[in-house]
Design an enzyme around this catalytic site. Structure first.
Site, PDB file in Angstrom:
ATOM      1  N   GLN A  27     -30.895  65.206 -12.994  1.00  0.00           N
ATOM      2  CA  GLN A  27     -31.599  64.730 -13.829  1.00  0.00           C
ATOM      3  C   GLN A  27     -30.636  64.107 -14.910  1.00  0.00           C
ATOM      4  OE1 GLN A  27     -35.042  64.722 -14.571  1.00  0.00           O
ATOM      5  NE2 GLN A  27     -34.512  64.391 -12.471  1.00  0.00           N
ATOM      6  N   GLU A  50     -35.237  65.599 -20.217  1.00  0.00           N
ATOM      7  CA  GLU A  50     -35.108  64.610 -21.343  1.00  0.00           C
ATOM      8  C   GLU A  50     -33.942  64.697 -22.041  1.00  0.00           C
ATOM      9  OE1 GLU A  50     -39.685  65.544 -21.792  1.00  0.00           O
ATOM     10  OE2 GLU A  50     -39.676  63.326 -22.123  1.00  0.00           O
ATOM     11  N   GLY A  54     -41.529  58.236 -12.704  1.00  0.00           N
ATOM     12  CA  GLY A  54     -42.719  58.178 -13.618  1.00  0.00           C
ATOM     13  C   GLY A  54     -42.051  57.976 -15.260  1.00  0.00           C
TER      14      GLY A  54
HETATM   15 MO1  MOS Z   1     -41.736  62.397 -20.155  1.00  0.00          MO
HETATM   16  S1  MOS Z   1     -41.902  60.913 -21.526  1.00  0.00           S
HETATM   17  O1  MOS Z   1     -42.744  63.622 -21.235  1.00  0.00           O
HETATM   18  O2  MOS Z   1     -42.201  61.910 -18.614  1.00  0.00           O
END
Ligand code: MOS
Length: 720
Positions: free
Chosen positions: A619, A686, A222
């Site tokens: 990740q 992230e 995603g």
């Molecule tokens: Mo992330 S850009 O919050 O999938």
């Protein structure tokens, strides 16, 4: 703990959205605009409709009306497909052919003849738009007197950085299989937000939310590209409504480059000033990003600059330029990822100017509190991350002189950068059922986008009940389950884990109520004297035990339930939550071969308690590889004449492959956040990415003496 979904995935048993086959299923294929700005005048579908197997053709001049979603609900494009005949970007979907097979639908789409009226005025030239000042200011904030303080600074940097359009490039395309059961819409989808997707589809089709079911059990990538509703799910549902059969529709790879979001192009000006000791005295970060004609998407690059380091005089501002491109959308670490490319590169430039080691410069400016929000941090281990990353990497061996470190034909460069991401939390409701079969079941309308959500949830219930991992069923990926969060902003774990804990405790408590009331070993006991160990109820003082099955069997019950609800609380007003880390990168530049490679990355990250080291590390490994792509390879290039991306496939849009992957040394500090909620877990998705590209760029400078401010860094930038 192995991945709950690992076996399903490696054996091919995991069904992704368009793997689903329904009885009588038809297939749709889109025709996209070849012009960037204008009007659709006519669609000649004669040849298409003459093809055996074509069921119907929908297009902007002849399609039932769809509704917009309210502003309060985030969607990919505010304007639904086929709203009118206006064309706002090349690649906009203008028609849809529905047929008995995918091949016929595709052939039919190719046979459509679209007639256009092209506009004279097309905005495709970002540089020109910036020169001509076509910037809409969207946001600005400041503290202190940044301009005055800059003028008084001992060392100053004024530099402009750019990042290109980035494409998520998920392996799985945006696609869906949709059908109607009476008035009810069901969609097998690929989404990071089943709840939001079902709300958005309800609005689009004018249905009550309870009449839409969105399922997304597995997502093949995603990265932000599937956070919000995009046209494939809408068009699959619309086509299904028209032909009265289930319909599968997927964008093709080319369509992904125009019609399903991208990280927008940015230009960022950084002005930094420091005193003799390297303390920041002024920081200005002004950013502009490209957006589409119809949607105002802001890539909030400068926000991170307001709080990552301490500085009394700060001003940040944000603007957008409207172009004839598709609508941008968040892409992993939105804002921070391009923002830190600018800030962390500029800090490196400042370190050179000051003749201070770039690690030392960062250490001297670590923020003791969040000066932007004027709040203390819940915890801030930024300094420890920097020191540990440097120690593991061997930073003390770095010769600061540019180009001084060599091995054979290669020049070696070492760079460092901080990494950071806000630690968010939202709301979730979870039910946990303990079943007579001795199993447990967790239900929550969130989803696993490949990050380990199934695994982490099951682990939590295992920990609290002592049941074996394999006897815990995780039901997620369906909008009809109890409401859960979006898989975005790296917040699922921090959001849902406290609700799972509460639901599990309540389910155990409900079982205890039964155990003390039944005619068994605990009849009449005080509940407080009992507990659950190894999946069984037992007395705290030892002795008899009773399984879940035995208790429920005696009452003829199938299961007992506990419900947990968790929301961010007043801690949000008292603390600022952020994750921090540091990346050290080693690059090797072979000037003779024109070859640049990233050979080694060391990362130390604090994202609170780590629940599963494997999925969490996975990740960050992925994020580092993505950062290598951002630094050296990835760019979607548009043809200024047509507005079409010329890099609209995975051969031309370069992403890292195995030989591009550096050796990675990762350490996750695993220190629970004392304030974010039960267990102290923050997100991990992230934060791993945000500082990677500048660490690499800074290493490239150290190797070559070339300061590249525009990504990606190419070999031709370094030659000569
Ligand atoms: Mo992330 S850009 O919050 O999938």
């Amino acid at each position: 703990m192995n991945r709950k979904d690992g076996h399903l995935k490696v054996t091919g048993a995991a069904l992704y959205a368009t793997d689903h086959q329904r009885e009588g299923q038809a297939y749709a294929c889109a025709a996209h605009s070849e012009i960037a700005s204008g009007e659709l005048l006519a669609v000649d579908a004669t040849a298409t409709l003459a093809l055996p197997g074509v069921l119907t053709v929908l297009h902007a001049l002849d399609a039932p009306k769809l509704f917009r979603c309210p502003e309060s609900l985030n969607v990919g494009e505010r304007r639904p497909p086929f709203e009118d005949n206006r064309i706002y970007y090349a690649g906009q979907i203008l028609a849809l052919v529905v047929a008995e097979s995918f091949e016929v639908a595709r052939h039919g789409a190719q046979l459509l003849e679209l007639k256009y009226k092209e506009d004279e005025q097309v905005s495709l030239d970002f540089e020109r738009d910036l020169r001509e000042g076509k910037i809409e200011q969207t946001d600005a904030s400041s503290r202190g007197q940044a301009a005055e303080a800059f003028d008084r600074g001992h060392a100053r940097i004024d530099a402009t950085y750019e990042t290109p359009v980035g494409i998520h490039c998920a392996m799985e395309l945006h696609g869906a299989v949709a059908w109607w059961e009476e008035e009810r819409l069901v969609v097998e989808d690929s989404t990071q937000w089943v709840v939001g997707q079902s709300k958005a589809l309800a609005n689009t089709f004018g249905l009550p939310e309870s009449d839409v079911e969105v399922r997304s059990r597995f997502v093949g990538g995603g990265f932000g590209g599937k956070l919000f509703l995009w046209s494939p799910s809408i068009l699959a549902a619309e086509a299904s409504r028209v032909v009265g059969r289930p319909v599968q529709f997927s964008l093709d790879r080319r369509g992904q480059f125009t019609s399903a979001g991208h990280r927008p192009r940015t230009r960022q000006r950084l002005r930094l000033a420091a005193d003799e000791d390297g303390h920041l005295v002024s920081l200005r970060h002004e950013a502009v990003n490209q957006t589409s004609q119809v949607d105002q998407y802001e890539e909030s690059c400068p926000d991170v600059s307001a709080s990552l380091y301490q500085c009394p005089n700060v001003s940040i501002s944000q603007g957008v330029v409207r172009s004839h491109v598709g609508t941008p959308t968040p892409m992993r670490g939105p804002g921070e990822t391009p923002g830190l490319w600018a800030l962390e590169s500029a800090l490196d430039e400042l370190a050179v100017e000051l003749k201070i080691d770039p690690l030392e410069l960062r250490l001297r400016n670590v923020a003791q509190r969040d000066e932007a929000k004027d709040l203390p941090w819940s915890i801030n281990l930024h300094e420890r991350c920097l020191r540990e990353a440097a120690a593991r990497f061997g930073w003390s061996q770095r010769n600061p002189e540019v180009g001084s470190m060599r091995e054979g034909s290669e020049v070696i460069g070492w760079g460092i950068a901080s990494t950071s991401w806000a630690a968010m939390r939202s709301s979730a409701t979870v039910t946990v059922d303990l079943l007579q079969s001795g199993k447990a079941r967790i239900s929550c309308a969130t989803q696993d986008i490949g990050t380990g959500t199934y695994t982490v949830f099951a682990q939590m219930v295992k920990e609290l009940t002592g049941l074996p991992f394999d006897s815990i069923e995780v039901r997620i990926g369906n909008s009809r389950l109890p409401t859960g969060p979006i898989s975005g902003g790296s917040m699922v774990t921090a959001t849902v884990v406290p609700a799972i804990a509460e639901a599990t405790e309540k389910a155990i408590d409900a079982l205890l109520d039964l155990a003390v009331a039944e005619d068994g070993p605990f009849a009449g006991s005080d509940k407080k004297s009992l507990r659950m160990v190894g999946g069984k109820l037992c007395s705290r003082s030892g002795g008899a035990s009773r399984s879940i099955g035995e208790v429920l069997e005696s009452k003829r019950l199938s299961f007992v339930s506990g419900k947990g609800e968790a929301s961010p609380g007043e801690e949000q007003e008292r603390y600022s939550f952020r994750s921090f880390g540091a990346h050290c990168a080693e690059v090797r530049w072979d000037a003779g071969l024109g070859r640049l490679r990233v050979s080694r990355v060391t990362s130390v990250i604090d994202s609170g308690r780590i629940i599963n080291l494997d999925t969490a590390s996975n990740q960050v490994y992925g994020a580092i590889v993505m950062g290598v792509g951002m630094a050296l390879l990835e760019e979607s290039v548009y043809d200024k004449r047509t507005g079409r991306p010329v890099t609209d496939n995975l051969a031309d849009y370069l992403v890292p492959v195995m030989t591009d992957c550096p050796e990675i040394d990762l350490s996750l500090l695993n220190v629970p956040d004392p304030h974010i909620g039960k267990l102290g877990a923050r997100g991990i998705g992230e934060v791993g990415l945000t500082g990677v590209a500048p660490a690499i760029g800074n290493a490239v400078y150290h190797a070559t003496g070339k300061r590249i401010r525009t990504l990606p860094i190419r070999m031709e930038d370094l030659m000569g």
